[in-house]
Design a protein around this motif. Structure first.
Motif, mmCIF file in Angstrom:
data_model
loop_
_atom_site.group_PDB
_atom_site.id
_atom_site.type_symbol
_atom_site.label_atom_id
_atom_site.label_comp_id
_atom_site.label_asym_id
_atom_site.label_seq_id
_atom_site.Cartn_x
_atom_site.Cartn_y
_atom_site.Cartn_z
ATOM 1 N N GLY A 900 0.546 -1.387 0.159
ATOM 2 C CA GLY A 900 -0.284 0.049 -0.442
ATOM 3 C C GLY A 900 0.955 0.981 0.332
ATOM 4 O O GLY A 900 1.926 0.939 -0.988
ATOM 5 N N GLU A 901 0.019 2.096 0.877
ATOM 6 C CA GLU A 901 1.521 3.368 0.940
ATOM 7 C C GLU A 901 2.073 3.194 1.571
ATOM 8 O O GLU A 901 2.869 4.389 2.181
ATOM 9 C CB GLU A 901 0.644 4.197 1.781
ATOM 10 C CG GLU A 901 -1.150 4.640 0.617
ATOM 11 C CD GLU A 901 -1.962 5.240 1.541
ATOM 12 O OE1 GLU A 901 -1.945 5.222 2.341
ATOM 13 O OE2 GLU A 901 -2.710 6.120 0.660
ATOM 14 N N TYR A 902 3.106 1.877 2.062
ATOM 15 C CA TYR A 902 4.853 1.684 3.009
ATOM 16 C C TYR A 902 5.275 0.921 1.751
ATOM 17 O O TYR A 902 4.757 -0.104 1.532
ATOM 18 C CB TYR A 902 4.048 0.623 3.978
ATOM 19 C CG TYR A 902 3.107 1.977 4.910
ATOM 20 C CD1 TYR A 902 3.560 2.769 6.216
ATOM 21 C CD2 TYR A 902 1.917 1.851 5.558
ATOM 22 C CE1 TYR A 902 2.843 3.509 7.089
ATOM 23 C CE2 TYR A 902 1.400 2.151 5.794
ATOM 24 C CZ TYR A 902 1.515 3.079 6.892
ATOM 25 O OH TYR A 902 0.664 4.097 7.993
ATOM 26 N N VAL A 903 6.113 0.905 2.813
ATOM 27 C CA VAL A 903 7.079 0.718 1.697
ATOM 28 C C VAL A 903 7.878 -0.574 3.275
ATOM 29 O O VAL A 903 8.173 0.494 4.733
ATOM 30 C CB VAL A 903 8.725 1.115 1.553
ATOM 31 C CG1 VAL A 903 10.098 0.352 1.231
ATOM 32 C CG2 VAL A 903 8.323 1.610 0.571
ATOM 33 N N VAL A 904 7.911 -1.957 3.113
ATOM 34 C CA VAL A 904 8.597 -2.385 4.892
ATOM 35 C C VAL A 904 9.947 -3.143 5.010
ATOM 36 O O VAL A 904 10.406 -3.374 4.380
ATOM 37 C CB VAL A 904 7.047 -4.071 4.559
ATOM 38 C CG1 VAL A 904 7.631 -4.843 5.804
ATOM 39 C CG2 VAL A 904 5.495 -2.521 3.899
ATOM 40 N N PHE A 905 10.809 -2.860 5.740
ATOM 41 C CA PHE A 905 11.742 -3.213 6.324
ATOM 42 C C PHE A 905 11.712 -4.549 7.430
ATOM 43 O O PHE A 905 10.787 -4.093 8.576
ATOM 44 C CB PHE A 905 12.451 -2.435 6.447
ATOM 45 C CG PHE A 905 12.960 -1.635 5.145
ATOM 46 C CD1 PHE A 905 14.273 -1.266 4.416
ATOM 47 C CD2 PHE A 905 11.807 0.052 5.320
ATOM 48 C CE1 PHE A 905 13.871 -0.578 3.192
ATOM 49 C CE2 PHE A 905 12.387 1.169 4.448
ATOM 50 C CZ PHE A 905 12.837 0.445 3.190
ATOM 51 N N GLU A 906 12.829 -5.201 7.481
ATOM 52 C CA GLU A 906 12.731 -6.322 8.227
ATOM 53 C C GLU A 906 13.974 -5.361 9.377
ATOM 54 O O GLU A 906 15.131 -5.402 8.329
ATOM 55 C CB GLU A 906 12.842 -7.289 8.613
ATOM 56 C CG GLU A 906 12.723 -8.408 9.207
ATOM 57 C CD GLU A 906 11.537 -8.725 10.017
ATOM 58 O OE1 GLU A 906 10.440 -7.790 8.880
ATOM 59 O OE2 GLU A 906 11.209 -9.121 10.703
ATOM 60 N N VAL A 907 13.909 -5.223 10.388
ATOM 61 C CA VAL A 907 14.994 -4.814 11.285
ATOM 62 C C VAL A 907 15.049 -5.373 12.384
ATOM 63 O O VAL A 907 14.731 -5.686 13.520
ATOM 64 C CB VAL A 907 14.588 -2.788 11.659
ATOM 65 C CG1 VAL A 907 15.116 -2.473 12.904
ATOM 66 C CG2 VAL A 907 14.522 -1.750 10.211
ATOM 67 N N ALA A 908 16.553 -5.186 13.061
ATOM 68 C CA ALA A 908 17.718 -6.017 13.889
ATOM 69 C C ALA A 908 17.808 -5.021 14.711
ATOM 70 O O ALA A 908 17.028 -3.358 15.360
ATOM 71 C CB ALA A 908 18.785 -6.264 13.804
ATOM 72 N N SER A 909 18.105 -5.504 16.974
ATOM 73 C CA SER A 909 17.537 -3.916 17.713
ATOM 74 C C SER A 909 19.029 -3.388 17.538
ATOM 75 O O SER A 909 19.997 -3.274 16.101
ATOM 76 C CB SER A 909 18.437 -5.310 18.587
ATOM 77 O OG SER A 909 19.583 -5.609 18.827
ATOM 78 N N GLY A 910 18.413 -2.120 18.278
ATOM 79 C CA GLY A 910 19.487 -0.910 17.469
ATOM 80 C C GLY A 910 18.204 -0.304 17.580
ATOM 81 O O GLY A 910 17.329 0.281 17.379
ATOM 82 N N ASN A 911 19.278 1.537 17.319
ATOM 83 C CA ASN A 911 19.069 2.912 17.179
ATOM 84 C C ASN A 911 19.454 3.245 15.836
ATOM 85 O O ASN A 911 20.149 2.420 14.884
ATOM 86 C CB ASN A 911 19.459 3.352 17.952
ATOM 87 C CG ASN A 911 19.323 3.849 19.827
ATOM 88 O OD1 ASN A 911 18.464 2.824 20.032
ATOM 89 N ND2 ASN A 911 20.620 3.509 19.911
ATOM 90 N N TYR A 912 18.071 3.742 15.116
ATOM 91 C CA TYR A 912 17.908 3.842 13.385
ATOM 92 C C TYR A 912 16.843 5.357 13.477
ATOM 93 O O TYR A 912 15.840 5.734 14.627
ATOM 94 C CB TYR A 912 16.843 3.015 12.560
ATOM 95 C CG TYR A 912 17.379 1.397 12.864
ATOM 96 C CD1 TYR A 912 18.594 1.475 11.438
ATOM 97 C CD2 TYR A 912 17.147 0.251 14.107
ATOM 98 C CE1 TYR A 912 18.437 -0.154 12.209
ATOM 99 C CE2 TYR A 912 17.330 -0.736 14.215
ATOM 100 C CZ TYR A 912 18.531 -1.255 12.958
ATOM 101 O OH TYR A 912 18.351 -2.338 13.642
ATOM 102 N N SER A 913 17.227 6.134 12.327
ATOM 103 C CA SER A 913 16.551 7.353 12.077
ATOM 104 C C SER A 913 16.701 7.031 10.474
ATOM 105 O O SER A 913 17.239 7.363 9.688
ATOM 106 C CB SER A 913 18.624 8.708 12.312
ATOM 107 O OG SER A 913 17.075 9.517 12.310
ATOM 108 N N PHE A 914 15.360 6.912 10.145
ATOM 109 C CA PHE A 914 14.891 6.413 8.629
ATOM 110 C C PHE A 914 15.087 8.502 8.781
ATOM 111 O O PHE A 914 13.840 9.106 9.344
ATOM 112 C CB PHE A 914 13.594 6.037 8.310
ATOM 113 C CG PHE A 914 14.021 4.311 8.966
ATOM 114 C CD1 PHE A 914 14.536 3.533 8.013
ATOM 115 C CD2 PHE A 914 13.631 3.468 10.487
ATOM 116 C CE1 PHE A 914 15.151 2.436 8.165
ATOM 117 C CE2 PHE A 914 13.809 2.510 10.472
ATOM 118 C CZ PHE A 914 15.198 2.047 9.609
ATOM 119 N N THR A 915 14.594 8.115 7.088
ATOM 120 C CA THR A 915 13.897 9.478 6.503
ATOM 121 C C THR A 915 13.808 8.961 5.212
ATOM 122 O O THR A 915 13.884 8.456 4.509
ATOM 123 C CB THR A 915 15.266 10.285 5.940
ATOM 124 O OG1 THR A 915 16.138 10.612 7.394
ATOM 125 C CG2 THR A 915 14.242 11.991 6.167
#
Ligand code: BGC
Length: 923
Positions: A900-915
């Motif tokens: 739909g209107e999303y892009v889907v990622f699988e993410v491991a533990s940690g801190n992330y900064s998405f833009t």
């Protein structure tokens, strides 16, 4: 003995080396956390569950192995000698709710433990040690006698409709000749107790112990009192108040008798000798002390001139006191209290004082709060200050008391006339924003008062903030309302003559609350209360503990029993309630079926869609049939939903046959339901209320080809007939926000959440509410059932704040305790930012997004040993960056799909900064 009851959590910080090869890593311990404050004392389950949190600064840390050591002394633990249990190295990624499997634990045992983990990025050092202590596991461990005085005194106040006793004061001197190694005190003082040793108050528990049906179970508290025992003479003092034990309302409320206590102090001396000091007939008692009257609804009266200086210290002359008597036990099994005690959790200062009348002052606390008022005063001996409490004022500025019904909410303090006196009651609490003060000597000022905020001592696990002030204020009101209604049970309200554990109010509410507070042990205890209130037949009441015996045999209220057990498993990975209560839940479900089901329809319903907005502002309940949802529709759809949960529980409990049975039963119920309530012509359920269509939709009962049409009825009705406002009561509201958002109408949910006109949560705020009202029209409806501090109409709103606005959701079915997180925010044009955090059993999850100049930035934290599926609103993956890189190339991030209107990622533990470059208001 019960099974795996307690949960300990220790924080283990794993500092991993920057290179990715496996190596031993140094470990920094950052703290220790248990579900109860301090290291838990007095546990009476045979296999407590242990949990730890792994903290690491790198991405992609998961546990591969652990080793737990439990020792009987700190020394042994230091030497890695697990004389109670050494789990050995266990290959597992499980880091919470690991069941103790060592030597059988005996009464009073002290268990010191630590854990070490291996992760994919390195091995930790040993955690700091933690400790728990076993309670009294066998009846024979209790030498103490139930002690009290089964009678009233001339100054007690039993009358036909209200009862306030004077407090009972007990004292006992004893000698302790040698050096004390350890002293532990076990106590249950019913209804409520205060405990002193040598004049010092022991512990900071308030209104303890936790309330139960005392004929079924009685909770005792365990206190380490080693440092209070002095050589030679010591004095124990106990004061007892009414609580829920001595009935406040002689008619219709369960009564257990005159206050009584059981107390056992066990002293271990350095030379190995032991001594027990117990409650028995050697104690002295008087009811002629300063607390002249007390109960929770009507308040407390204290005459400082009746104080007995030194009464709880050595050498006091108690000759004119009475001899305590041995009394019968209330009947319940003595058990260690697992849920936290109440405590003073905050102190607030009043914001204004007015004088609407001569001789009368009104204090404004600025917040509808729950607890008590402490006063400071200077006056003559015999001056009497009277305090009365209310949530709102009348137009003339005096207290509005009508909605408190028969609760007299009156505290009185009679001064002794010394230079400055301070007082606060101990055996009562009130729900109030305003206090009327009469008889105050001189002119009171703000500094003479303090509001003590009381509720169960729970960790605040959630933080939440947005750019929208209405959403923020609703959250604040919810926060104050939820904590004000934790009193060892979730109560409906804290102010009128009710304050009961109504089941229906908290079914979904408990889930929302679990983001804000760690309510695991409280709700586990409440499920025990519910089980204890179950009748032999299987019937479950609407109120537990059943101080009111209300056995309606409907489905919607008792359903909380099953729904909350499911919540505890999902949110806390706590499976114990499911296993423990499975048989009683099954018994209830089958009882309802065998007693009432007709052709797979469940015709039982008592309260309907309780407290929906009525057609006329003066009404409490609607009289309009078009607004009411058919009770059979409610009963049957709920029953269907519960069969589904029981099918899950049966599988978890390894009862395949049962699972099959529930599966078959639910199919039949669904068919019968659709035949009866679904109109294929109009594609609507029942009389087409929002609730009638919403429940089958959210419960998965609607044939898939009709889902869109059924949903359209919900949105049409909401938009066209209710001008995009809520039209449901307590039942529909449990699914409304999620039901709309899951089907593409997040915008409508958002509108409902941010409305400021009637009916809405915002309307309450516009009308000065600082908590949540019982009624949508709380400002205009009759007073007879109109509390200003009920949390039931929150429905799934708080769930929606965390799971949708912030996008922090436990991936249900496949994960429990946020082991795998689904993170999907719903950015709206009207919102610039949302910032939230939630301390899950695996660690702190964070989500903070903001939109500036068409750029959405989203910072998230995924705890070690968990992973997340992350939905980012963007048209394609190349529009998403993480810390300046293409997201799919970033460490720990893997592209999965576009949905739909999303892009889907699988993410491991940690801190992330998405833009993401494209701002996509999500529909
Ligand atoms: C309570 C409610 C409860 C209801 C059911 C009210 O008096 O305050 O919260 O669920 O009764 O009848």
């Amino acid at each position: 003995m019960k099974h795996f009851r307690f949960t300990f959590i220790c924080l283990l910080a794993v500092i991993v080396s920057p290179c990715s090869c496996l190596q031993k890593a140094p470990v920094e311990l950052i703290g220790l956390r248990c579900e109860m404050r301090n290291n838990p004392l007095g546990i009476d389950c045979s296999n407590p569950r242990l949990s730890w949190e792994i903290i690491g600064s790198q991405r992609d840390i998961y546990q591969t192995k652990y080793r737990i050591i439990v020792a009987s002394s700190p020394k042994k633990l230091n030497n890695d000698e697990g004389d109670l249990w050494d789990s050995g190295i266990v290959s597992s990624d499980v880091s919470c709710q690991v069941s103790y499997e060592g030597k059988p634990l005996e009464s009073r045992a002290q268990c010191f433990w630590k854990v070490k983990v291996t992760t994919n990025k390195g091995e930790s050092a040993w955690s700091k040690s933690a400790c728990w202590t076993m309670g009294l596991l066998n009846d024979s461990d209790w030498q103490a006698q139930w002690t009290g005085l089964d009678k009233s005194f001339e100054y007690d106040r039993p009358d036909a409709s209200h009862t306030r006793l004077s407090a009972r004061y007990f004292r006992k001197e004893f000698t302790s000749e040698k050096t004390v190694d350890r002293a532990v005190l076990y106590i249950s003082g019913l209804g409520l107790y205060k405990l002193y040793i040598n004049g010092k108050e022991i512990g900071d528990q308030e209104l303890a112990p936790t309330p139960t049906d005392y004929t079924k179970s009685i909770k005792y508290n365990t206190l380490d009192v080693t440092k209070y025992i002095q050589k030679k003479t010591n004095t124990l003092g106990v004061v007892l108040g009414n609580g829920r034990f001595f009935t406040m309302r002689p008619n219709g409320v369960k009564h257990f008798g005159f206050p009584k206590m059981i107390m056992q102090l066990e002293i271990e001396y350095a030379d190995g000798n032991k001594q027990a000091v117990i409650s028995d007939t050697t104690w002295k008692v008087t009811a002629d002390g300063p607390i002249r009257a007390n109960n929770e609804f009507d308040g407390e009266e204290y005459d400082a001139n009746k104080e007995m200086p030194g009464w709880n210290q050595n050498g006091f002359d108690a000759d004119n006191w009475l001899q305590a008597e041995q009394t019968t036990s209330p009947g319940g099994v003595l058990e260690a209290q697992i849920n936290p005690n109440i405590r003073v959790m905050e102190i607030i200062k009043p914001v204004a004082i007015t004088k609407p009348d001569s001789g009368k002052y009104i204090l404004d606390m600025g917040q509808n709060m729950v607890g008590r008022l402490k006063i400071h005063a200077k006056g003559k001996k015999g001056d009497c200050v009277t305090l009365r409490f209310a949530e709102t004022l009348k137009p003339d500025g005096t207290l509005y008391l009508d909605n408190l019904r028969s609760a007299e909410v009156t505290d009185k303090y009679t001064l002794k006339g010394i230079s400055g006196e301070s007082w606060e009651p101990v055996f009562t609490y009130h729900g109030f924003r305003y206090v009327e003060i009469t008889g105050y000597p001189g002119k009171p000022s703000l500094k003479d008062f303090e509001g003590k905020v009381l509720y169960d001592e729970m960790e605040t696990t959630g933080t939440f903030e947005t750019s929208d002030p209405v959403l923020n204020q609703i959250y604040k009101n919810a926060y104050w309302g939820i904590r004000g209604n934790y009193r060892g049970m979730p109560t409906d309200c804290p102010q009128r003559d009710e304050r009961m554990g109504w089941l229906g109010d908290r079914a979904t509410g408990s889930l929302g609350e679990s983001f804000v507070f760690n309510n695991n042990n409280l709700y586990a205890k409440w499920l025990d209360d519910i089980e204890e209130s179950q009748r032999e037949s299987g019937s479950i009441p609407a109120v537990a503990p059943n101080y009111w015996a209300i056995y309606n045999d409907d489905v919607t209220w008792p359903a909380a029993y099953i729904i909350i057990a499911n919540m505890l498993y999902n949110q806390y990975n706590n499976m114990e309630p499911i296993l423990k209560h499975y048989d009683s839940m099954k018994k209830w479900l089958l009882y309802m079926k065998d007693s009432y089901m007709v052709d797979y329809l469940m015709p039982r319903d008592r309260y309907g869609d309780w407290c929906m907005p009525p057609e006329n502002p003066g009404l409490i309940h609607s009289n309009d049939p078009a607004r009411k949802t058919d009770g059979q529709l409610l009963g049957t759809s709920f029953y269907y939903h519960l069969c589904g949960l029981m099918e899950r529980f049966a599988k978890l409990s390894d009862k395949q046959e049962d699972a099959e049975y529930y599966a078959q039963l639910s199919l039949k119920v669904k068919d019968a339901f659709n035949n009866k309530f679904f109109d294929k012509e109009t594609k609507q359920y029942g009389n087409n209320t929002v609730t009638a269509n919403l429940l089958p939709l959210c419960y998965g009962m609607v044939p898939s080809e009709y889902e869109t049409e059924v949903f359209r009825h919900i949105t049409d009705k909401t938009e066209n007939e209710f001008n995009s406002h809520v039209s449901t009561g307590l039942i529909g509201i449990q699914w409304l926000m999620r039901g709309l958002s899951d089907r593409g109408r997040f915008d409508l949910a958002f509108r409902i959440a941010t409305n400021r006109d009637y009916p809405s949560w915002g309307y309450m705020i516009e009308n000065d509410a600082t908590t949540i009202w019982e009624l949508w029209n709380g400002d205009t409806a009759a007073a007879s059932m109109n509390s200003g501090n009920h949390v039931m109409l929150l429905g799934d709103l708080v769930v929606w704040y965390y799971e949708y606005l912030a996008g922090i959701q436990n991936t249900s079915e496949t994960s429990t305790g946020f082991k795998h997180i689904t993170m999907r925010p719903y950015p709206m044009e009207q919102l610039n930012y949302v910032k939230a955090s939630y301390h899950s059993v695996h660690g702190v999850i964070k989500s903070a997004w903001n939109i500036k100049e068409n750029l959405m930035q989203w910072n998230i934290s995924v705890p070690c040993n968990t992973s997340a599926t992350v939905y980012i609103p963007a048209s394609s993956q190349d529009k998403v960056t993480e810390s300046g890189k293409q997201a799919s190339a970033a460490e720990g991030v893997q592209f999965v799909k576009t949905e739909g209107e999303y892009v889907v990622f699988e993410v491991a533990s940690g801190n992330y900064s998405f833009t993401t470059e494209t701002k996509q208001p999500v529909k």
